[in-house]
Design a protein around this motif. Structure first.
Motif: not given
Length: 580
Positions: A142-146, A93-102, A104-111
């Motif tokens: 892809f990058i996974l935003l969890d 299964t293709p895996k994400p290059l990076i997993i981001l686990t924000p 706070q909201e600013s982390h999502v904005q930055a992502a």
């Protein structure tokens, strides 16, 4: 390189700059290991740091771990924890290059800002229950935003509202409401580990849909991070985008942070029951009558039908048959329910001793499949690392299936031996809400929705081919009995069989194939909104809302703007100057 201008290339370079401003392109972010530091990885992390006011990396114990690559210790466990379909937990299964686990909201904005700047594809996961794994797999890098850390649920009983972050689960939502009130609830799903972000944005339904409609029918505000990294609420996003994210799947337009919902009132005591019959016990007549009753009865009553091929064993023989189970939920007491069904559904033969009276929260626990004595705090269990292999499909029925049609279906179910059905009745409140009130179009005229369901436990391609072929065959056999032109489907029962979009083409025509099945007459409006808010189609996946071709898009309008006319005049003048 010199700055773009007439002195360093004249009109040709200017045209190139204009072209790039309309058609974004760039290198895909390639972060395969810690060795990438100093190149794309460091550039991405630097971008994140510049766009958030809190630490993005640190020791896991400090609870500020935000960026995970394949060589970091928590990468594998985070990825696996919310994979709810074991089909997508294989080494291939293709895996994400990076997993981001924000956190706070600013982390999502930055992502969003940094992924866009690197032309890196995002996948957005809240609970991981997408049946096709779209929220955590991709054929593109892809990058996974969890969003599992963004899961607060704030309940205001006085005003009967709740603000729910996208990473919360339905179990957590129900628990938080129960903490504040024993006579309030919310019309939503029947699996406690489903994430709010995907469930609400696709429509969301449960056993109160005939009384109160869908989850999206009770959303009064929302927060979303758009393509520019802005946090927008209902007022700032406007009514078009607010309409679009309540039933279209949501992730086509940005990253949904939270929903504000209006709670509903429930009785102190509700009633549940389960009645089972086999074909040898007159189940066919039972289903015929169910179709006449379930979509039309008292809106407080939800009568779900389960149909399963089973083998009945006795001392001397085995018999293959179909077992029909009627699961009922009534927003009232047992005496009233029994009297109602004696009149409307006599073949069911419901008696008071078949009924269970309980509180609404205990009813939800029963519907989740837990024992009656299960503690309410069980709803807070996210149940990590639990998944089986599965495939789901969906249909809508607008005309009752006749008896001979049912007998044909039973034969096919028995021949195949594995695939079952769930029939969910509509009517009631669903008939009263316009088909274009939200992107979810399946309202008046729908008798019930079908979910095709098959699970298995054996890994490997051969097992997957065997079981998925079964469910696809049964789906094909059902063609005469379900909606047509188009054959409809439910976006929250994600099914790539009905059409996919080619990533390279980003085709409107390919998107229309599945789009009209999920959204019917609302599809074109969704495409218009998508083209206006994300014209370059950054937020995309195999079944996202497409954008119009360039000639029809907002980008084309830019070309026709006064600014473009002025620039082209300069180009023509410059060309004439250099020509002479």
């Amino acid at each position: 390189m010199a700055k773009p201008g007439f002195s360093s290339g004249g009109p040709i370079l200017l045209l190139l700059v204009l072209s790039l401003s309309i058609s974004p392109n760039g290198l895909l972010l390639a972060v395969a290991s810690e060795e990438s530091k100093g190149t794309a990885y460091d550039a991405f992390v630097h971008c994140l740091t510049n766009h958030t006011d809190s630490p993005i990396k640190g020791q896991a114990s400090s609870n500020i771990w935000f960026v995970h690559t394949k060589n970091t210790s928590y990468y594998a466990s985070i990825l696996r924890a919310y994979i709810r379909n074991a089909r997508f937990n294989a080494s291939s299964t293709p895996k994400p290059l990076i997993i981001l686990t924000p956190l706070q909201e600013s982390h999502v904005q930055a992502a969003v800002i940094c992924a866009k700047s690197q032309s890196a594809r995002l996948r957005i996961r809240s609970g991981g229950h997408d049946f096709e794994g779209i929220s955590y797999t991709s054929n593109e890098p892809f990058i996974l935003l969890d969003l599992f850390n963004l899961r607060s649920v704030t309940v205001d009983i006085q005003n009967e509202i709740a603000v729910i972050q996208a990473g919360a689960t339905l179990g957590e939502v129900y628990y938080k409401i129960w903490e504040q009130s024993k006579v309030h609830g919310f019309p939503s799903g029947l699996c406690p580990t489903v994430g709010v972000g995907g469930h609400f944005s696709g429509g969301g339904y449960g056993n109160m849909l005939r009384k109160y409609g869908l989850s999206v029918d009770h959303i009064i505000d929302a927060q979303i991070v758009d393509i520019s990294g802005r946090i927008l609420n209902r007022k700032s996003m406007g009514e078009d985008l607010f309409w679009a994210i309540r039933g279209s799947g949501g992730a086509s337009f940005g990253v949904i942070l939270s929903y504000t919902v209006k709670l509903v009132q429930v009785p102190k005591i509700v009633t549940d029951f389960r009645i089972q019959r086999t074909l040898e016990e007159n189940a066919t007549d039972l289903v015929v009558q169910w179709q006449q009753v379930a979509p039309h009865t008292d809106a407080r009553l939800f009568l779900r039908l389960l149909l399963q091929p089973v083998t009945m064993k006795s001392d001397s023989y085995k018999t293959k048959t179909v077992r029909v189970s009627v699961l009922g939920s009534f927003l009232g007491r047992a005496d009233e329910l029994v009297k109602l069904l004696e009149k409307e559904f006599p073949l069911l033969g419901l008696k008071k001793q078949d009924c269970f009276e309980k509180s609404w929260i205990d009813s939800m626990i029963w519907w989740f499949g837990f024992d009656n004595d299960t503690r309410v705090d069980k709803l807070l269990d996210r149940n990590p690392d639990s998944a089986w292999f599965l495939k789901r499909k969906s249909d809508y029925v607008q005309t009752s299936i006749p008896r001979d049609g049912l007998e044909y279906i039973w034969k096919k179910m028995i021949d195949l031996g594995k695939t079952g059905f769930v029939f969910n009745p509509y009517g009631g409140k669903m008939d009263e809400i316009s088909s274009d009130a939200t992107p979810f179009p399946h309202r008046a005229g729908i008798l019930y929705k079908i979910q095709y369901s098959i699970n298995w436990y054996e890994p490997g391609d051969e097992a997957e081919k065997y079981y998925t072929t079964q469910i696809r065959q049964l789906y094909s056999y059902m063609t005469p009995f379900v909606s047509k032109n188009p054959r409809r489907a439910f976006i929250n029962y994600r099914d790539l069989d009905i059409g996919v979009n080619n990533f390279d083409k980003n085709s409107y025509e390919e998107g229309k194939v599945y789009g009209v099945k999920y959204f019917h007459n609302n599809f074109e409006k969704l495409v218009k909104i998508k083209t206006a808010f994300d014209p370059e189609n950054f937020f995309r996946d195999q079944q996202s809302i497409p954008v119009y071709p360039k000639s029809d898009s907002g980008a084309a309008k830019i070309l026709q703007s006064s600014l473009y006319v002025t620039l082209m005049a300069e180009v023509i003048w410059s060309f004439a100057f250099y020509s002479f």
